[in-house]
Design an enzyme around this catalytic site. Structure first.
Site, PDB file in Angstrom:
ATOM      1  N   LYS A 115       0.839  -1.202   0.000  1.00  0.00           N
ATOM      2  CA  LYS A 115       0.000   0.000   0.000  1.00  0.00           C
ATOM      3  C   LYS A 115       0.872   1.251   0.000  1.00  0.00           C
ATOM      4  O   LYS A 115       1.761   1.398   0.836  1.00  0.00           O
ATOM      5  CB  LYS A 115      -0.910   0.017   1.231  1.00  0.00           C
ATOM      6  N   ILE A 116       0.588   2.123  -0.942  1.00  0.00           N
ATOM      7  CA  ILE A 116       1.294   3.401  -1.061  1.00  0.00           C
ATOM      8  C   ILE A 116       0.237   4.491  -1.156  1.00  0.00           C
ATOM      9  O   ILE A 116      -0.694   4.393  -1.954  1.00  0.00           O
ATOM     10  CB  ILE A 116       2.195   3.425  -2.311  1.00  0.00           C
TER      11      ILE A 116
END
EC number: 2.2.1.2
Length: 373
Positions: free
Chosen positions: A145-146
């Site tokens: 997740k970014i």
């Protein structure tokens, strides 16, 4: 995966193109069989995590104490301990979902873990940690997740270019979503140049829903009059409008060229789907956002409500997206500064995750102190 029968309401959503991912993870849920039960009976085909989820999982329970003590005894600092226990849980969840991952050719069976929230405005550090987390978990079905911050966008592209699947998080506006799509397509193009098999790369774009209503509802109430009547419409309209952009982008010649090389679409993901206003139906952000394809990440309470009384609406389309854009225009015309709302929500989203991360570090630090004391 087994002979148990799926809930008819969650099965209906699955057949409509909605992948249900549980917005929760704990070691207890895995060891007790609770997560496996949800996979078998509630059509759960993925799991997402965040610092708040890890904090809730670890605080006040003893199941992690032995590992925390061992890791601290090896000389690891608190951040290294947190990294070890959280990636262990994600790895175990990946293994639990491996059969689903293989049977869907990587489409589902996914588990997401995020880079540290403090890196939200640091591109290079995000790229480095994304690659590190991918390597530590060591499972192809992990998604990193970014956040969709300005600094996060080039990190998304660079991480995809390395052949790593990405869950883009903290998307609030359609304008930022368009930038996320651009980051994804650019990442795929670079991944192809780098010799990666595009069919193995997957991504979702996590569009937050209930938080939009929470903030815009307050502003509509302050405006009063006819504006107040529009409460509860912004979150769904915002997501529906985003799906219109999805249809256009992934029906384009640019994506067709990538698809010919094996590329997958970047599915929209509806996040923050737990209803915060008790005046609204508790399945609002599920029933109103049925789309093929999409992911809906549900906390346990929302999943229970869906399994009990979900009544899905018509699937999203270009026409529903156009109607949604008109809803947003009316809200803006009433005096709500939507650009200000979305900028605020992004800042608050990063801040909330940073706070939960610090609380997680404090919880683990206290456990280390207790084992030493």
């Amino acid at each position: 995966m087994n002979d148990q029968q799926q809930n008819p309401r969650t099965q209906s959503l699955s057949e409509a193109g909605v992948s249900i991912w549980l917005d929760d993870l704990s070691r207890q849920a895995m060891t007790s069989g609770d997560l496996a039960e949800l996979i078998a009976t509630r059509n759960v085909v993925g799991v997402t995590t965040n610092p708040s989820i890890f904090q809730s999982a670890i605080a006040g329970v003893s199941v992690y104490d032995e590992d925390i003590a061992r890791l601290a005894g090896e000389g690891k600092d608190v951040e290294a301990v947190v990294e070890a226990v959280t990636t262990d849980d994600v790895r175990s969840a990946c293994d639990l979902l491996q059969e689903l991952y293989e049977s869907t050719d990587g489409y589902d069976g996914r588990v997401s873990i995020g880079v540290a929230p403090r890196l939200a405005h640091e591109t290079e550090a995000t790229i480095e940690q994304a690659e590190r987390l991918h390597g530590i978990v060591g499972r192809e079905n992990v998604m990193i997740k970014i956040p969709a911050t300005e600094a996060g966008l080039p990190a998304i592209t660079a991480t995809l270019a390395k052949g790593i699947s990405v869950n883009v998080t903290l998307i609030f506006s359609v304008a930022r979503y368009l930038e996320v799509i651009e980051a994804y397509l650019s990442g795929l193009e670079q991944a192809a140049e780098n010799g990666h098999d595009l069919s193995r790369i997957h991504s979702v774009a996590s569009f937050f829903v209930s938080r939009v209503d929470t903030e815009i509802d307050k502003r509509l109430e302050d405006l009063g009059g006819e504006a107040a009547v529009m409460r509860g419409s912004a979150g769904v309209a915002n997501a529906q409008a985003a799906f219109g952009e999805y249809l256009e982008a992934f029906g384009s010649e640019r994506f067709a060229a990538l698809k010919a090389k094996g590329a997958n679409v970047q599915r929209p993901l509806w996040a923050s789907t737990g209803v915060k206003n008790p005046e609204y139906p508790d399945t609002l952000y599920v029933d109103s956002l049925v789309a093929d394809p999409c992911v809906n990440t549900m906390p346990g309470t929302t999943l229970d409500a869906v399994a009990d009384h979900s009544e899905p609406g018509a699937p999203l389309s270009a026409e529903s997206a156009e109607s949604a854009e008109q809803v947003l225009e009316r809200i803006a015309d009433a005096g709500v500064d939507l650009a200000d709302v979305f900028a605020l929500l992004e800042r608050e989203g990063v801040d909330k995750f940073e706070k939960s991360w610090e609380e997680l570090l404090s919880t683990v630090s206290a456990t280390i102190d207790d084992t030493r004391g």
